[in-house]
Scaffold this motif. Structure first.
Motif, short mmCIF file in Angstrom:
data_model
loop_
_atom_site.label_atom_id
_atom_site.label_comp_id
_atom_site.label_asym_id
_atom_site.label_seq_id
_atom_site.Cartn_x
_atom_site.Cartn_y
_atom_site.Cartn_z
N ALA A 171 1.70 42.61 4.27
CA ALA A 171 1.71 42.85 5.70
C ALA A 171 2.96 42.25 6.36
O ALA A 171 3.51 41.25 5.88
CB ALA A 171 0.46 42.27 6.35
N ALA A 172 3.38 42.86 7.46
CA ALA A 172 4.47 42.34 8.29
C ALA A 172 3.95 42.16 9.71
O ALA A 172 3.31 43.07 10.27
CB ALA A 172 5.66 43.29 8.28
N ILE A 173 4.22 40.99 10.29
CA ILE A 173 3.74 40.67 11.64
C ILE A 173 4.95 40.55 12.56
O ILE A 173 5.89 39.80 12.27
CB ILE A 173 2.95 39.35 11.63
CG1 ILE A 173 1.75 39.45 10.68
CG2 ILE A 173 2.48 39.00 13.05
CD1 ILE A 173 1.05 38.13 10.43
N ASP A 174 4.91 41.27 13.67
CA ASP A 174 6.02 41.23 14.61
C ASP A 174 5.93 40.00 15.50
O ASP A 174 4.85 39.45 15.73
CB ASP A 174 6.03 42.50 15.47
CG ASP A 174 7.40 42.82 16.04
OD1 ASP A 174 8.40 42.25 15.57
OD2 ASP A 174 7.47 43.66 16.96
N ALA A 175 7.09 39.58 16.03
CA ALA A 175 7.19 38.35 16.80
C ALA A 175 6.56 38.49 18.18
O ALA A 175 6.34 39.59 18.69
CB ALA A 175 8.65 37.96 16.94
N VAL A 176 6.32 37.35 18.79
CA VAL A 176 5.73 37.31 20.13
C VAL A 176 6.74 37.77 21.18
O VAL A 176 7.96 37.69 20.97
CB VAL A 176 5.25 35.88 20.49
CG1 VAL A 176 4.22 35.40 19.49
CG2 VAL A 176 6.44 34.91 20.55
N HIS A 177 6.21 38.25 22.29
CA HIS A 177 7.02 38.60 23.47
C HIS A 177 6.84 37.45 24.45
O HIS A 177 5.74 37.22 24.98
CB HIS A 177 6.52 39.92 24.06
CG HIS A 177 7.40 40.50 25.11
ND1 HIS A 177 8.57 41.17 24.81
CD2 HIS A 177 7.28 40.51 26.47
CE1 HIS A 177 9.14 41.58 25.94
NE2 HIS A 177 8.39 41.19 26.95
N LEU A 178 7.91 36.69 24.70
CA LEU A 178 7.78 35.45 25.44
C LEU A 178 7.60 35.63 26.94
O LEU A 178 7.08 34.73 27.61
CB LEU A 178 9.01 34.57 25.19
CG LEU A 178 9.12 33.95 23.79
CD1 LEU A 178 10.40 33.13 23.68
CD2 LEU A 178 7.90 33.08 23.48
N ALA A 179 8.03 36.76 27.49
CA ALA A 179 7.89 36.99 28.93
C ALA A 179 6.45 37.40 29.23
O ALA A 179 6.06 38.56 29.06
CB ALA A 179 8.87 38.06 29.40
#
Length: 262
Positions: A171-179
């Protein structure tokens, strides 16, 4: 464990939020690293032990190997009965973690370059990437340009981690959106993530969960088209035309992916 589509970070020193975070998401990442001040980490590890959750839906982010907290974090994870850890700032020097499932967080220059080697390790079930620590490791100051777009080197890292995970079938997990309040930007990134092949997207606020879930959920029109493609393939065989478009083996795999998400 099932990963995603929306994985919500929760500070490990806030046990009052643990159950709520898990209830509102598809899985919770209890964070012993960046979300917890160094002076509060002993208390956070105690909270981890004393506030049980469903271990099949919990990932614990531990501090990076080589730090003073790493071994103490792992001991707390095992004492609490959790089986999945996210290793911060992972790279090829990460020690073998017997008996644990590992999400390797590739968020440094070394980690991104080592992503394929990490993905090949038997205990690693997923890769995730992170923009801010990556840019810090490069000596940079901002992951995004003035228009809010990721810089080229950050987009390269995101792609490299996705490719490494896919090459090894994990699996690949995308990064958080900080805004936090930028739900439109989050939606665009989550839609791109699912279209590109990410399994899940991590987030830092409960309001992000519904947006991510909606992005990963195929529309009724997408599901209907996928079913028509696969039904046609069952009788046509080989390459064929449907609704004015060519359908071949990759298009069939795209349709299968849509139905899996549905």
């Amino acid at each position: 464990m099932k990963l995603g589509p929306a994985l919500l970070f929760c500070p490990a020193d806030r046990p009052d939020r643990f159950a709520k975070a898990l209830e509102r998401s598809d899985g919770v990442i209890l964070d012993l690293e960046d979300a917890v001040a160094p002076s509060a980490r002993d208390a956070a590890r105690a909270a981890l032990r004393d506030t049980p959750l469903d271990p099949t839906r919990v990932i614990v982010r531990v501090n990076a190997p080589g730090t003073a907290d790493f071994e103490a974090d792992l001991a707390a994870v095992r004492d609490a009965g959790y089986g999945t850890v996210m290793v911060a700032k992972a790279d090829a020097r990460m020690p073998v973690l017997d008996g644990l499932r590992v999400v390797a967080l590739c968020e440094t220059a070394a980690g991104v370059l080592d992503a394929r080697d990490l993905a090949r390790r038997p205990e690693v079930i997923a890769l995730m990437w992170g923009a801010e620590d990556l840019v810090a490791s490069l000596g940079g100051t901002a992951s995004r340009d003035a228009a809010g777009r990721y810089r080229d080197v950050v987009r390269h890292a995101r792609s490299a981690v996705l490719l490494a995970a896919a090459a090894e079938g994990i699996a690949a997990i995308d990064a958080v959106h900080l805004a936090i309040d930028d739900l439109d930007g989050l939606r665009a990134e989550a839609e791109d993530a699912v279209a590109s092949g990410f399994t899940a997207t991590a987030c830092i606020h409960p309001s992000h969960v519904a947006v991510i879930r909606d992005a990963y959920r195929p529309s009724p029109e997408e599901v209907a088209r996928a079913r028509r493609i696969l039904d046609a393939a069952a009788t046509q065989g080989g390459v064929f035309r449907l609704d004015g478009r060519m359908v071949d083996a990759p298009v069939l795999r795209h349709a299968e992916a849509v139905l899996r998400r549905a």
